[in-house]
Enzyme design. Structure first.
Site, short mmCIF file in Angstrom:
data_model
loop_
_atom_site.label_atom_id
_atom_site.label_comp_id
_atom_site.label_asym_id
_atom_site.label_seq_id
_atom_site.Cartn_x
_atom_site.Cartn_y
_atom_site.Cartn_z
N HIS A 154 39.62 41.98 31.07
CA HIS A 154 40.34 42.38 32.29
C HIS A 154 39.81 43.72 32.79
O HIS A 154 40.51 44.75 32.76
CB HIS A 154 41.83 42.47 31.93
CG HIS A 154 42.77 42.56 33.09
ND1 HIS A 154 42.65 43.50 34.09
CD2 HIS A 154 43.86 41.83 33.39
CE1 HIS A 154 43.63 43.34 34.94
NE2 HIS A 154 44.38 42.33 34.55
N GLU A 255 37.20 40.33 36.67
CA GLU A 255 37.48 39.97 35.29
C GLU A 255 36.74 38.70 34.86
O GLU A 255 36.67 37.74 35.63
CB GLU A 255 38.99 39.75 35.12
CG GLU A 255 39.82 40.89 35.70
CD GLU A 255 41.32 40.56 35.73
OE1 GLU A 255 41.78 39.76 34.91
OE2 GLU A 255 42.01 41.10 36.62
C1 BG6 Z 1 45.83 40.53 36.82
C2 BG6 Z 1 46.78 39.44 37.17
O1 BG6 Z 1 44.72 40.02 36.21
O2 BG6 Z 1 46.50 41.44 35.96
C3 BG6 Z 1 47.93 40.09 37.94
O3 BG6 Z 1 46.13 38.44 37.93
C4 BG6 Z 1 48.58 41.17 37.09
O4 BG6 Z 1 48.85 39.10 38.32
C5 BG6 Z 1 47.53 42.14 36.62
O5 BG6 Z 1 49.54 41.85 37.85
C6 BG6 Z 1 48.03 43.26 35.71
O6 BG6 Z 1 48.77 42.75 34.64
P1 BG6 Z 1 49.54 43.70 33.66
O7 BG6 Z 1 50.32 42.80 32.74
O8 BG6 Z 1 48.49 44.49 32.92
O9 BG6 Z 1 50.41 44.57 34.51
#
Ligand code: BG6
Length: 281
Positions: A154, A255
């Site tokens: 991510h 990502e």
């Molecule tokens: C992204 C998702 O990859 O990650 C989003 O597609 C999400 O929907 C974002 O809000 C962040 O996620 P988190 O759990 O780290 O706040």
């Protein structure tokens, strides 16, 4: 060299070589920094991130596994899986004669506080190689039961201004638009003009062209069927406690993912590696 340090109160590995500097937290095997010598940091980190064992870090490269978000059926917790909340084990750290540092982190069911129903006998290993480029490879092996695995690197990239960058490589790709709640087809380069949260069905290499910083970030993938593109824009970043209200202009996530219908199916004993190589031009 490579040293074990305490950074923001957490155990981490610090890398400082002729080629780059870097930082990887043990919590989540979370890459928080990779900066080739002479460059600006490639990864973005929030100034409001939490740094607590068992809590997600905001920025860098959260490792999402074994599900992405709430999972393909929308009912899994914790969000983005347990991997980013768990203490990975550093099992090897090597500095090779060509100046590359290769770290390997491993995770098994024994390391995880809450498996959320996932079989405990899996083995995950994550190899992080840093030099003038960075290679990330997540390998998952199933134990005695078949596994369905969603996974994501991510990656939060630092950009001059998200409103001015363009992402090349996704023209013509179908995607799930999670903001609009429908499926669409990309036409031309991706740009950010509002909250953006998309799962592209594409294995292609992407390029984040950033004229303000005078650089292009290249993300080349292997065994990754999806690319997620995310920028929370104004309202969503205000709603997140660990994301500064004004910070969204300085980042975008591109990502490396296998999720939804592209979740990886592993038969007992089988393994699979998803990887990404990130470089600057
Ligand atoms: C992204 C998702 O990859 O990650 C989003 O597609 C999400 O929907 C974002 O809000 C962040 O996620 P988190 O759990 O780290 O706040």
């Amino acid at each position: 060299g490579v040293s074990i340090v305490t950074e923001n109160g957490l155990e981490a590995v610090r890398i400082d070589t002729e080629l780059c500097t870097g930082l990887v937290y043990r919590n989540g095997a979370h890459v928080a920094e990779w900066t080739p010598k002479g460059s600006e940091p490639v990864l973005w980190m929030s100034g409001s991130s939490h740094f607590t064992d068992g809590t997600a870090i905001r920025g860098g490269i959260p490792l999402c596994f074994p599900w992405f978000g709430p999972g393909r059926d929308g009912d899994r917790t914790p969000a983005h899986g347990f991997a980013r909340l768990s203490p990975w084990n550093l099992t090897s750290a090597e500095l090779s004669p060509n100046g590359l540092v290769r770290l390997v982190f491993t995770l098994t069911g024994d390391d995880v506080a809450d498996l959320g129903g996932f079989p405990a006998d899996f083995e995950a290993s994550y190899a992080v190689t840093m030099g003038t480029a960075m290679q990330l490879a997540l390998t998952v092996r199933a134990g005695e039961q078949p596994l369905e695995v969603e996974e994501a690197l991510h990656t939060y990239f630092a950009v001059g201004d998200a409103r001015q960058v363009r992402i090349e490589g996704l023209d013509g790709a179908d995607y799930l638009d999670k903001v609009a709640g429908d499926r669409r087809t990309q036409s031309g380069d991706v740009t950010f003009t509002a909250e953006t949260d998309r799962v592209y069905f594409s294995e292609a290499t992407t390029r984040i062209v950033d004229e303000q910083l005078g650089r292009t970030i290249v993300v080349e993938k292997a065994c990754s069927a999806n690319t997620v593109v995310w920028n929370p824009w104004v309202d969503k970043s205000e709603a997140m406690a660990d994301f500064g209200d004004e910070e969204w202009t300085g980042m975008c996530c591109v990502e490396t993912v296998n999720a939804l219908g592209d979740a990886t199916q592993l038969s007992p004993g089988a393994s699979h590696t998803m990887s990404a190589t990130i470089s600057l031009t």
